[in-house]
Design an enzyme around this catalytic site. Structure first.
Site, PDB file in Angstrom:
ATOM      1  N   LYS A  59     -26.828  39.119  -5.800  1.00 36.65           N
ATOM      2  CA  LYS A  59     -25.429  38.674  -5.739  1.00 36.65           C
ATOM      3  C   LYS A  59     -24.539  39.856  -6.093  1.00 36.65           C
ATOM      4  O   LYS A  59     -24.935  40.752  -6.840  1.00 36.65           O
ATOM      5  CB  LYS A  59     -25.183  37.546  -6.743  1.00 36.65           C
ATOM      6  CG  LYS A  59     -24.033  36.623  -6.376  1.00 36.65           C
ATOM      7  CD  LYS A  59     -24.434  35.630  -5.290  1.00 36.65           C
ATOM      8  CE  LYS A  59     -23.358  34.567  -5.091  1.00 36.65           C
ATOM      9  NZ  LYS A  59     -23.794  33.527  -4.148  1.00 36.65           N
ATOM     10  N   VAL A  89     -14.310  14.958   0.437  1.00 43.10           N
ATOM     11  CA  VAL A  89     -14.510  14.861   1.890  1.00 43.10           C
ATOM     12  C   VAL A  89     -13.943  16.121   2.556  1.00 43.10           C
ATOM     13  O   VAL A  89     -13.087  16.058   3.437  1.00 43.10           O
ATOM     14  CB  VAL A  89     -13.852  13.590   2.478  1.00 43.10           C
ATOM     15  CG1 VAL A  89     -14.494  13.261   3.832  1.00 43.10           C
ATOM     16  CG2 VAL A  89     -14.020  12.393   1.550  1.00 43.10           C
TER      17      VAL A  89
END
Length: 365
Positions: free
Chosen positions: A80, A181
């Site tokens: 990373k 959502v």
């Protein structure tokens, strides 16, 4: 912070500090483990309070990628990067080109991708200096937006968790409570709706929740009420740490499976889910579709092939559940064990290969 001591304790291979005075680049590349292959992990840009905090974050995230890639069955290790700076104010093209040259200097030990605070456009700038980058623009032969692929993997993972909890992976008639959502979760809702699941949704953005109501006939509830609904499956797809002291006693679902990162506030909450008999699909296993997708770019991206690999999340989770039963441990521990067993097997195989080579050389002498 004692860097070498911390690297030894958690067995990190390499930390690379990168700076470019002209562009303002200050970056830390952490390579945790390359037993399975080159380290793959994204580049995060963030305003850290201190350099030590940035180092700790880079190391933590790199180790997480080792486990994620291993559990996903990829022949890749974990790494990373963190770039210190405000992504809204401090970015410039020269920064990412300079960073690309540092990646090139590692000669393939580390491959990057976008992450929090970076974009496809940033990856394109890195790509001007190195081929060891994924998640670039489709015109360069890359995969583009990973959200649909991530959603497909989560959908397959939910089916695996349903099989473990209910003895059948069919989602027809199952009530799924979806928290958040966004782009991944909306596509996930599409898959669930097409299989006949009944959806209860929530989002702090009411327009996002209403979009799911209109598209899939979902029922929308207030964000704080999602933990109390009668449902079969709770799918956390927004912020992390939603499984915590305040919410865990309110859940009525037999399955927790969603796309969010760091769903457990602490490992203690994974223990509680296990004690309650709730099937938890560890987040870094079920949401690995994105990394599987970008990893396919390393072979020349083929969407059909990538989606086929993402289907393997189903089998990976079945292995996690099998280890959980075998060793009588929570699934978050079983996921770690799956990754560790795969890495250790590769390490032993590599050691035996080298040993055989030495024996061959000695016989020749």
């Amino acid at each position: 912070m004692e860097i070498f001591k911390d690297m030894e304790v958690y067995d990190y291979e390499q930390l690379v500090f990168c700076q470019d005075k002209n562009s303002g680049l200050k970056a830390i590349i952490a390579i945790h483990d390359t037993t399975l292959g080159p380290a793959l992990g994204g580049t995060r840009m963030w305003t850290y309070a201190s350099e030590e905090e940035a180092i700790i974050d880079a190391m933590r995230l790199a180790k997480g990628m080792t486990y994620k890639n291993a559990a996903a069955g990829l022949n890749l290790g974990g790494g990373k990067t963190v770039i210190i700076g405000d992504p809204r104010k401090d970015k410039n093209p020269e920064m990412f080109r300079a960073f690309g040259r540092y990646i090139q200097g590692l000669n393939g030990r580390y491959i990057t991708a976008e992450d929090v605070g970076t974009t496809v456009e940033d990856m394109d700038l890195i790509h001007m200096e190195t081929d060891f980058v994924t998640g670039i623009s489709p015109e360069f032969g890359a995969s583009g937006d990973p959200s649909p692929v991530t959603a497909y993997g989560v959908y397959k993972g939910i089916k695996a968790a349903a099989l473990e909890a209910y003895g059948d992976d069919s989602l027809e008639g199952k009530i799924v409570a979806v928290q958040g959502v966004g782009s991944v979760a909306f596509t996930l809702c599409d898959y669930l709706h097409k299989e006949g699941a009944k959806l209860i949704v929530t989002d702090i953005n009411k327009a996002a929740a209403n979009r799911a109501v209109e598209a899939f006939g979902a029922t929308a509830v207030d964000p704080n009420d999602i933990y109390d609904v009668d449902c079969d499956i709770y799918a956390p797809c927004a912020l992390g740490a939603t499984i915590n002291d305040e919410t865990i006693s309110r859940l009525k679902a037999k399955v927790v499976a969603g796309s969010a990162n760091n769903q457990l506030k602490s490992t203690e909450h994974g223990d509680i889910l296990f004690e309650k008999g709730i099937v938890y699909a560890p987040d870094y296993v079920i949401n690995a579709g994105g990394v599987i997708n970008v990893a396919d770019e390393l072979n020349g991206y083929n969407q059909t092939r990538a989606m086929k690999k993402v289907e393997g999340i189903y089998d990976s989770l079945l292995k996690v559940f099998e280890i959980s039963r075998r060793d009588n441990i929570p699934t978050y521990m079983a996921a770690d064990r799956l990754a560790e067993e795969r890495i250790e097997s590769a390490r032993k195989s590599r050691g035996q290969f080298l040993l055989n080579g030495l024996h061959t050389l000695s016989r020749r002498k």
